[in-house]
Structure formats: structure tokens, C-alpha cells
Design an enzyme around this catalytic site. Structure first.
Site, short mmCIF file in Angstrom:
data_model
loop_
_atom_site.label_atom_id
_atom_site.label_comp_id
_atom_site.label_asym_id
_atom_site.label_seq_id
_atom_site.Cartn_x
_atom_site.Cartn_y
_atom_site.Cartn_z
N HIS B 258 0.83 -1.22 0.00
CA HIS B 258 0.00 0.00 0.00
C HIS B 258 0.87 1.26 0.00
O HIS B 258 0.51 2.25 0.63
CB HIS B 258 -0.93 0.02 1.23
N ASP B 321 -0.84 -4.58 5.96
CA ASP B 321 -1.84 -5.48 5.38
C ASP B 321 -1.65 -5.68 3.90
O ASP B 321 -1.00 -4.88 3.21
CB ASP B 321 -3.24 -4.90 5.63
N GLU B 322 -2.23 -6.75 3.42
CA GLU B 322 -2.45 -6.99 2.00
C GLU B 322 -1.22 -6.79 1.12
O GLU B 322 -1.32 -6.24 0.03
CB GLU B 322 -3.57 -6.07 1.47
N ASN B 323 -0.09 -7.24 1.59
CA ASN B 323 1.06 -7.26 0.69
C ASN B 323 1.28 -8.69 0.26
O ASN B 323 1.60 -9.55 1.06
CB ASN B 323 2.31 -6.74 1.42
#
Lengths: 704, 704
Positions: B258, B321-323
């Protein structure tokens, strides 16, 4: 005068009506506010879609670049289209090309050339302007031109030449009586630019507040503001924001009267010993600076020097109004000084003060402007006069050689309807001025005094009425169709909202707060039909102070009820439609039913809302008028005579409803009287003398 | 835990219904949101009028003084009364006395004691609190208690003991995907305080924007923000504003994924060579910081050190998050590093990154918090977890010894109804935690992600739904009456508006913009019945970017249609009223007529509004459903059987109306199906088995 250089074929007036004007002008209604100097519609349309790009040639500076980005965001929000926000890199792909000859003045000036031409064909649009400010004005016209039908958004083919009639088109906001923070001013700068106003006049000091930081004399703002003032950093930001929109910021420091807030921190400047407290009530107060003391001029020199450096505008406003000199005449020392200097009365003493003040203002490189009262034979001709007294006073000043701007007639705190402001012309023919004298009338300023205005309701006091005043200052003198300006105000009202105005939403918040869980729609129906009492009558009915919350019925009602206007006009149309009485009849019936049905719900909401209870029996009145309206409609449509005494009783009922309550009045009573009179005279209708019958009806209505 | 010290007689649950709860608790409905720990109504009332003054003893600091002034201004606006704004100088005259034991923490902390007690009798009110923050919470309760009837405003006699269930009651605002300027945050801090939330979590960096000024690494905000970022001076002002309201500001810098906006100015930090541009689309992007390079940690040390000094809060959020590690696995250098350090997969590499990051965060004196993904066996127990995965994940973390907060279930960007968020408990019994483990669940945070949210519609996404989530975090676990929270949300909706919210007005602006001069009320009727599609389905139906204007139908419709809920519940009541079918029938008939009549006006407005045209045949559907509803009502009330095939056709018509258009769906179709099914089964009603009939109707409705 630069703004007179264009010789324009002003066909705007013809375009205003929906009827075709001539061979070249097509029968397309001009949906622009203000109306440009010249509009010629062509054929075809230029699509506005997601590939609508703008390019620029000639002068392309940051101001233009940012203005284009802002315009594209607004166009995007207005249309729902995802439109790129930057200037096109590939000019051949651009739908609109801006051609600017120069950047214009670094500091916006009243000499700025704000003209532009806009040509839209089916292939492309070109906006040409001598200055970036002119291009900004043209961009607003482009946004207003955007129109949609089932095929999508487009700009109609058109050729527009436009230039303002007056160079000074201002709005005064009184940030002193009630504090108006940055966001209120910023959003209103956006809206001013949208209707091509170019001066924000900030009334920064008053008895009730000193609203600007002074680094040299911090006691001024620290003790005179309740902590509500603009820091110099904020003011710089605001000026930059205005400059980006081609708007000047003219500061006003109102002296020698209206100065209580100065004296809280500096009682030694006063004409009476003090101590002083921030004034919380409204009116003309006694405190005034002491014009006989050198230390007063010393402080003014220091303070105004600081302000002259902060505010880049060429003008500095020193107020000068409404000082009756009561403190002066009560002081032995001051009256002795007057005698010694051969000053006959307070006005002469104020002229003495103003002369010394002028020297200070000029020393700091500014032109001085003040209210009517600054005019005095002793003052030089380069003092500019802002007239609250009227065009005649302004005309006389112009004849004497003074430049001036008109504010009388544009006091939008007085709750007058748009129509009343719109007909006021800064340069009425009756003045009989030579062209040279006429040129001294620089323009006008609407005044938003803030006794009854705060951030929660200021937008509803300003908009959309201010747009009509802006048109008066910008458009050709011949643009005077009152009905048409109302039509365009209604059209652009949501457009102003999407650009940031809260003139409708602010009222909604207050209506819901008043309803206190009751029927919001019903309460809204009543609020939508009433207006605050006019002029300064509100203060006679209910004493308020700076601490009175502006959430009451009279703050919630808008200054002009467009719904009442609609009803009055619908009744006009109905009565003119004799003997059919069909025009607007269904619509009026629905309206009257709504009034009748809403009444009880409002009365019931009043039980839980003391603030709403201030409206007293207005809900009952509205319901009764609804019933009465339905009865009148029935008599008219059935061609049946009302029973004896019905009309007298009805007119008496209307008269009862006239009484102000909650400092408000119903705004549709003239229509209701006409309707009742028409029903009353229905049987007397004579097809051979319809005009006579109409006159008879109007007489009966006027008889109340 | 300080917030557990009070032993409370929690009678709130009993008070929630309008039925009397016990001998001491009178049958007065609790009109408070959130519901306090304990409420005991007494007899009598304390007048609130223009002489309502507040005094304070014990600790009286500036924070308390300013809070009292703000509360009095709000009380004044809420009531329309002119109430003095300063603390009373003569304590004997005060109606309300505040007794504060201490100032509380200089920097708001999750250890703050926010409890208070409030006693109102007919003579006076006393608000006692151990800290000024507790007094602030109590002042909000006082404002909510103010009630009016024909005799005026008053506080009912009551004894309240109140303390929050959870110490961490937050709102995350994503200021990165869409920029949210200062005024949006300030007004929402006011509103958060009004419902006793105490953490503003600012998601400051994202692929789409870097929103905080870095003096050490100015390329971060200069190149990553389009000019839309908080200066450090502004952030200090915002933190002070929050602190004044007892609200913590927790900053989040989301890394290593992000992070595209970081890489625009610092491509050397990326795991792929770049160059990088600010991301304009939505989703999970590939760019990630390179965890193998020392210069990355060097910059993070410098930048986070700067931020640690700027943000006084004890916690610093590092996202995490979300890597998916796609860039990492594509880099030979990085995969070689992983091999060398025995890091099996991207998750292990991220844990390596987090360990080094933790050292940096701790070096600067902060506690680290991150999303679920930061959990890894290698990480120490003092890392706090914010769970987007759910209470189970949070419970497991608590069992492992981690503290955490819950966000799963509180994603208010997903357009779920209040009822769905309200039933989510951060500490469900199913977790079977020991008291020690349970204490590690610090609370929760609602998340306002901003793909489809901007300053024009954020309030309508937050309010009033957020108030129900705030209640979940504050009130006793036993407070679970869904209908009652809806009732109180409706009650306090205008109260939130007068305190600054734009959740209703924002929609009005957009409705009028959509109507483009068409019938605003009719357009509003349609918009009021539809909701944006849920979860992330909107993106599937229409690809949008950061530049898509949020003025379309799906931005205008509110996340939850309270009008549709009202209709559905009215139909429930009507059907339950078999065989009379009288309850709600008139109201429904009026509603259905409105739908039927509004349809054509909306279709006609669509002709001039391409954005409204996105709603396609929704106006026709609404009109058809109105007609169908009126038919069903007639069959039910006349006890007449509909013709053969009527119900099947009607259910088919409803099915047609289900289709999403303009990324929206009607929200009252379940009720309409029930109504049709009831009409269809009318003849089968058997008074001896009403329950059986109801079940049959529901089955028929469910069959669609």
C-alpha cells in the site's frame, strides 16, 4: 475606462425572453447569470463527455492552470462525468482552448480587464481573454452553459462577448458582529467568482469584535475578539485564495465610531475614560476614538501601516459611519480642542480626524475609502465614497469629483425580496451625469451585516439573491427582466450548491432542529411560507445579543420565500385566466391541501419544541388559509357564488394571519386576498369587460 | 483495568423498552445514545432556560472551561435559548455543578478514566468525574438529556452512573484514497465526541496518496499527494482539537505494501526499479518497500522519528496489510536475500521487516500496532493487532498474549445496515476467553475506507450508523435492542446535524444536482428507497478511479435506506395485524401513492440529467411497485381474492426490480414480497391458526 472600450451589440435583452429576437439570434433562452454583454446562438453543439479536455496557449500561468483544474472538478461534479483535471498536453485533442494575452495585474485591481469572448462551434470552443482574470470569468460562463438532454452533456454553439458594466462588484461581509471563520469566506469566494463578483470587502472591526491579528498591538485582537480573529497567516491564505479567483480583498477598519472593541485593550484611545468591554448588543454605540490625542494617530499609523503591508489591495476602508459624537461633546477637553481649532460640530471634528487619517493612509501607499460621512468640503477628491445613503448622494459626490460605489439598495440583511434589490441601478438616468462624472461611479457592493447572521445561516441570506445583484453590477443596464432573473436564480440554485453553497441545506438543518422529532415536512411547509420581518423591525420585536442562538424560527425562514412568490404568481395566473380559472388551479389545490393538512402536525410538533412554539398560531393560520383557498377555488371553478359574508370573513381571517409572530410574517397573503376577491366577484364576471372585472377584483383585494 | 473498576447495576437493558423495569426505574424511555451503564429516573425536572448556568469545582482547567463553553453554545443552538457561555462566577446560582477530581492525562491515553456520574434533581444537577475527560463524556449526556414540552426545556430527574465497556473506541478515516481536509475531520471529531468515541485513526498513506508533510523527506508529500496533505502545523492543530475533546489521534503509515505514493518521490525504496506514479485506481497493488535494503530502514527511522515527535499518542500504526509479495518474488536480489536469511515466503520476509520496524518504532518511544498480518510467531507480544479478519482471529491473538482491537464487522464503507454492525460484539461469548485474555481485547474501530467517499458524502456514510457502533463499544454488553437503537438514531439524527454533521444535507445537495431542474421531491423519493450495492460489488459494476466524481446516483443514495426500513416494518405490522390489516395501512397507502405518482416526474427529469439516467427504469419500477402495493392493500382490506395469476405476476415484477442499476438496489423489496404474499393468501386466513397463516405467507414471499 478599460471596461468601456468594447462596443457591444447588446442583444442580451432580446435573448432573455424565450421569444426569438431577430434573424441571427435563435430562440434559445439565455441560461446565464449574469447575462453577458452579447450572446449569439449558432447551430450545433459541442459534446461534453469524459474526453472533454482543455488546452491553453499564450499566457499559461499557475493561476490559470489551477483555475482550469478547479473548473474541471466542478464540471465533473456537475455532470457526473469523469473528466481529466489537467490541461491537455496534446492541444489538438482539446475541446476547449483558452487563449490568454497576459497574466493581468499581480494584485487584482479595479483596473483589471475582465472581458472575454467565447466561441463554441460543433467542433471546438475557444475562450479568448486579454488577462487570466478574463479567462476565469469566461470559464464560469462555460460551466453555466453546460446543458444535458437524453443524448448527453453539451455546450450549445454560441458566440459570447462579455465585459462587466462596472469595475467594482463587491460583497461586504461583516465578520465582526458575528464571527465568520475561514471556511465560510472561502466557500463564498468560490460562489462570488461563480457570479463574477470581484471584491470581498471585509468589515473587520466593530463594537462587537476586533477580527484581525495585530502583531504590533496584540491587545487589540487579544482583548477585543473573544479569540475569534484571523491570524495574519490566515489572512494571507485568504487573500491568496481570493487572488486565485480574481477577487480583491478590501479591509475595513471602522473608525472613529463603531470602535468599542479597539478600546477593550486600549482604553487610552477612547474619548471617555473607560474601561470598555466588548459590546454584546446591537445599535449605534457611543464609544469613539479621541481625535484630539496624538497617541491615537501614532497607534493608527503603526496599525494601519501593518495592515497596509498585509493587504495588497490599493484601497483601505476606514469606515467613518454613524458616529454621533456624543462622547466627544461630553468631554470638556475635546470640546475645548474643537473651540481652539474652530471645529463647529462633531462632523467638523470627524473631518479633522479624517484629514489626519488620510495622511496616514496615503503615507502607507493606499487610497482611502469610507462611508458617506467621510464626505466633507475639507477632504480631497481622491477619497472614495461608499454610499449607504443612495444613488442621489453618490451622484452628487460624483459631480463634486469624488469616485464612489453604491451600497444603498443592496443591504441584503434587510430581508427584502430579490426584485427590490434588482431594480436598484448604481447609475440611474435620473442622475443626469456627464460621461466623466458617470465614470466616477465605480460600481456597487452588497452588504451582509451580521446582527442576525452566523456561519449556520449566512449562505441562505446571501444566495441566491446575491446572484441577481451581481448581475446588476456586471450585465448591461438593459437587462432588467425581473421574472427572468428569478427563473435563472432557480436554475442556478443547485449549481451554486454543488459549488459549495449551503443556502438550502443550512435551512434544512434548522428546520429539523426546530421540529424536534415532529413532522419535518409539515414544519418545512410553514417555514417555507414565511419571511423574517423586513428592515430593522426584528430588533423591535425581540431584543437579541451576540449570544442569542441563530436557530430560531426567524433564523430558519429565508429572507425571501420563493414558495410564497410561486403561490402569489399562480393565483395571478388563475385570476387572469377568468372565466375558466383553470391555469394553475390543480397545483394551487394541491398546495392548499398541503397547508390544511400540515397545520395540525406542526401544532403537535410545537408541544415538544419551545422554539417552534414562538410561531404561535401560525400553523392554524396556514391550515385555515389552505381551507379558505380550497373554498375559493371551488367557487371559482364551479362558477358558484360564495355565501353572504364569506369574503368578508375570509379577508378578516387573512388579516389575522398578517400579524408577525416569531418575528416573521406570511409572504403569500397578497395572493390569498386576490383569490378571495376573485371568488367574491365571480358572479360579476362580464366577458365583454374582462379587464374591468380584473380591476374590480384587485380593488376588492386591496380593500382587505 | 480502570474501566472495570465500577461495579454497576446495569439496568440499562430494562430501561430500553418503554415498559417499566422495576420499582425504582420509572417507565421513562432512555433517550441516550450510547446507553449509559446505569440509569435510574427520579421524579421532577430541572428547568433549562436562559438562566441555566454551569459552575465547576475541583480541577477546573482550560480544557474543561472550553468544553463547557462549547456545550453551552450547543445547548443554546439546540434549544433556541440565549444561555450564558461562561462558567458561572456565582456557584450558588448554577443549575449544574461539575466536580472533577483531576485533569486526566495530558495526552489522551487508553488508560484514561472516562467514567462519570450525573445526578439531576428538581433543584440542581451534579456531574462528578475522576478526570476532565470523564466530565466531557458526562456533558454530552447532559446535552442529550435536554427535553422539551409545552412548559419549556428541562432535564429529567435522573441518576446516571456511566463508564465505557471498552477503552479503545475508534473511527478510522482513510484520508489517502480521497483527500479529507481539516474541516471534515474537525466536524467529525465533534460528532465522535458527541457519541463518546475516543480514537481517531488516520490512515495517512496509501497507494493513492501520501497525506502528511515530512520536513525530513519532503519528496514524500510533495510528489505523493497532488498537493493534498496536512502540514505539520495543521496536524498539531488537529491533535489539539482532538485532545480538547478527549480523543486520541493514532497515525497509520501503511507499509511495506500500500505504499506506491511513497515511491513517487523515493523510487529507490521500491522492490522494483520504478518510476512510480500516484495510483489512481482501486485494489491491491504490487508496489512494496524493499525489506532487504538498509536505506529503507534508514528512511523509516528518520521519517517515523519525525512522526513519533509529531503525534503524541502512545501508539503508531504501521499497517502491514495486504502485501502479497509479488514484487518481492519477482526480484532476484530479494529472493536471494530470503534464501540467505532462511525466509521461506513473503510472509516470513514481512515478519523480518516488521521486526526491524518494531525496533525503530520502539526506539522512538511508541507501541506498534498493525493489521492482522503483523501477527507472526517471531513478533513479541507487545505488538497490538487490529483485526479485519474477525473476533475469532482477535480471540486467538488474545489467547497468544497479544492485545488487539476489532474492525471486522465495522467496515462502514460496505453499505451494510446498522443492524448488521450493531450485533457484532468485540468479545462474543463464543471466544471463551479468560478474564485476563478478554482484557486484551481493547475495543474496536469502525473503518471509513474512502474509495467511494469524499468530503461531499462522508458524513452520510458515517452518520447515524456510527452512533450505533459507538454504543456497541461504550454500553454494557446487554444493550442489544436493535429496534431501540434505530429509534434513538432517528431521535439524535437532527441533534448530530446541529452539532455539525452533514449526513442529511449532503444528500440534499446531490439530489438537487441530479434532478437538474426536474422534480426534486420525486427524485428524492426514489433516492430514498435505494441503497448502493453491498461490499465491493460496486467496483464490479462500474470501474471508478480517484477522479470519478462522487455525485452519481450511487453516491447520493445513503448506505442504509431508513425509509425502506420503515416501509418493510410497516408491512410487517400490517401483515401481523391479520385479519384486520389496518395497522399502518393508511400510511402505506400514502407511501405507495407517492411512489406511483413520482415515477413519471423522475423519468422526465432523466431526460435532462444523464447521471440520473443511470438509474434506468428504476422510476418505472418504483411506480409499478406503488400501484402493486395499492392493489395488495385493497385485496387485504376488502378481503377479496386477487385474480388468478396476480400474485405470480406481482412477484415477477418485484424480481425485475431487484436488478442493480446505477450500482444501486431497492431496499424495500422483502416487504413488498411479503405484502403480495399476504394478499395472495388472504382468502386462506384461518383465525384458529393465525401463526400458521403467517408462516404460509412468509414461505410464499420467500419463494419469490
Amino acid at each position: 475606462m478599460r471596461w468601456c472600450r468594447f462596443v457591444l451589440s447588446v442583444i442580451a435583452c432580446a435573448c432573455l425572453s424565450s421569444a426569438p429576437a431577430g434573424a441571427d439570434s435563435r430562440s434559445i433562452v439565455v441560461n446565464l447569470l449574469p447575462v453577458p454583454s452579447s450572446v449569439q446562438f449558432g447551430s450545433g453543439r459541442l459534446a461534453v463527455d469524459a474526453s472533454f479536455e482543455i488546452s491553453a496557449t499564450g499566457t499559461v500561468d499557475d493561476r490559470l492552470r489551477h483555475a482550469v483544474a478547479r473548473a474541471l472538478v466542478r464540471l465533473s461534479r456537475q455532470t457526473g462525468l469523469e473528466i481529466p483535471r489537467e490541461l491537455a498536453t496534446d492541444a489538438t485533442k482539446a475541446r476547449l482552448t483558452i487563449v490568454c494575452d497576459g497574466p493581468g495585474a499581480a494584485v487584482p485591481s479595479s483596473d483589471e480587464n475582465e472581458s472575454y469572448t467565447l466561441e463554441v462551434t460543433a467542433d471546438r470552443a475557444t475562450l479568448r481573454a486579454p488577462t487570466v482574470v478574463g479567462a476565469l470569468r469566461g470559464l464560469e460562463t462555460v460551466l453555466q452553459l453546460a446543458t444535458a438532454d437524453r443524448a448527453g452533456w453539451y455546450l450549445p454553439a454560441v458566440t459570447i462577448q462579455d465585459t462587466p458594466r462596472f469595475r467594482w462588484r463587491g460583497l461586504l461581509i461583516d465578520v465582526a458582529r458575528h464571527w465568520m471563520p475561514m471556511d465560510v469566506l472561502k466557500r463564498n469566494l468560490d460562489l462570488m467568482a461563480a457570479v463574477k463578483l470581484n471584491v470581498l470587502h471585509l468589515h473587520l472591526t466593530e463594537d462587537q469584535g476586533f477580527r484581525i491579528e495585530s502583531k504590533r498591538y496584540p491587545s487589540l485582537h487579544e482583548k477585543g475578539s473573544d479569540g475569534n480573529f484571523f491570524t495574519q497567516a490566515e489572512m494571507k491564505e485568504l487573500i491568496a485564495y481570493a487572488t486565485a479567483r480574481g477577487i480583491r480583498v478590501v479591509p475595513e477598519f471602522d473608525i472613529p465610531g463603531h470602535s468599542t472593541s479597539w478600546l477593550v485593550g486600549h482604553p487610552e484611545l477612547g474619548s471617555a475614560p473607560g474601561p470598555y468591554n466588548i459590546e454584546r448588543t446591537w445599535g449605534i454605540m457611543e464609544p469613539a476614538l479621541d481625535p484630539t490625542r496624538d497617541e491615537v494617530y501614532k497607534l493608527l499609523d503603526g496599525f494601519l501601516g501593518e495592515m497596509a503591508a498585509l493587504f495588497p489591495d490599493a484601497y483601505l476602508h476606514i469606515g467613518g459611519d454613524e458616529n454621533k459624537g456624543k462622547q466627544w461633546m461630553a468631554s470638556e477637553r475635546i470640546t475645548a480642542f474643537m473651540k481652539q481649532h474652530d471645529l463647529a460640530d462633531p462632523h467638523a471634528l470627524q473631518a479633522y480626524f479624517n484629514k489626519r487619517l488620510l495622511a496616514i493612509v496615503q503615507k502607507h501607499g493606499k487610497k482611502m475609502i469610507g462611508w458617506d460621512e467621510v464626505l466633507h468640503p475639507d477632504l480631497p477628491k481622491d477619497v472614495v465614497v461608499q454610499s449607504w445613503r443612495g444613488p442621489k448622494s453618490l451622484g452628487e459626490a460624483a459631480k463634486q469629483g469624488y469616485s464612489g460605489i453604491l451600497s444603498n439598495g443592496y443591504y441584503i440583511d434587510l430581508n427584502y425580496p430579490t426584485s427590490q434589490h434588482y431594480v436598484v441601478d448604481p447609475l440611474p438616468d435620473s442622475l443626469n451625469l456627464t460621461p466623466e462624472e458617470a465614470a466616477r461611479v465605480l460600481g456597487g457592493e452588497a452588504c451582509m451585516w451580521s446582527e442576525y447572521v452566523d456561519p449556520g445561516n449566512i449562505d441562505s441570506r446571501l444566495w441566491p439573491r446575491l446572484a441577481a445583484i451581481a448581475e446588476r453590477f456586471w450585465s448591461p443596464k438593459t437587462v432588467t427582466d425581473v421574472d427572468d432573473v428569478y427563473r435563472r436564480m432557480a436554475l442556478f440554485s443547485p449549481w451554486l450548491e454543488i459549488a459549495g453553497s449551503r443556502h438550502i441545506t443550512g435551512q434544512g438543518v434548522l428546520v429539523r432542529n426546530l421540529a424536534k422529532g415532529g413532522d419535518v415536512a409539515a414544519v418545512g411547509t410553514l417555514i417555507g411560507l414565511i419571511e423574517p420581518v423586513k428592515e430593522y423591525k426584528r430588533g423591535d420585536l425581540h431584543k437579541t445579543t451576540q449570544f442569542t442562538p441563530l436557530t430560531r424560527v426567524s433564523d430558519t425562514a429565508q429572507p425571501e420565500s420563493f414558495e410564497a412568490r410561486r403561490v402569489n404568481r399562480a393565483i395571478d395566473a388563475l385570476v387572469a385566466d377568468a372565466p375558466r380559472f383553470s391555469l394553475s388551479a390543480d397545483n394551487l389545490a394541491a398546495t392548499f391541501s398541503r397547508w390544511r393538512d400540515a397545520g395540525p402536525a406542526i401544532s403537535s410538533a410545537q408541544a415538544g419544541s419551545p422554539a417552534l412554539s414562538e410561531a404561535g398560531t401560525m400553523p392554524e393560520d396556514m391550515a385555515a388559509l389552505g381551507t379558505l383557498g380550497l373554498e375559493a377555488l371551488a367557487y371559482l371553478r364551479n362558477a358558484s357564488a360564495p355565501p353572504d359574508g364569506w369574503a368578508d370573513a375570509a379577508l378578516a381571517r387573512i388579516k389575522t394571519a398578517e400579524a408577525p409572530r416569531a418575528e416573521c410574517q406570511f409572504a403569500m397573503l397578497s395572493g390569498m386576498r386576490l383569490l378571495v376577491a376573485a371568488a367574491d366577484q365571480r358572479a360579476a364576471f362580464d366577458p365583454s369587460d374582462a379587464a374591468g372585472w380584473q380591476a374590480k377584483v384587485r380593488t376588492r383585494a386591496g380593500a382587505k
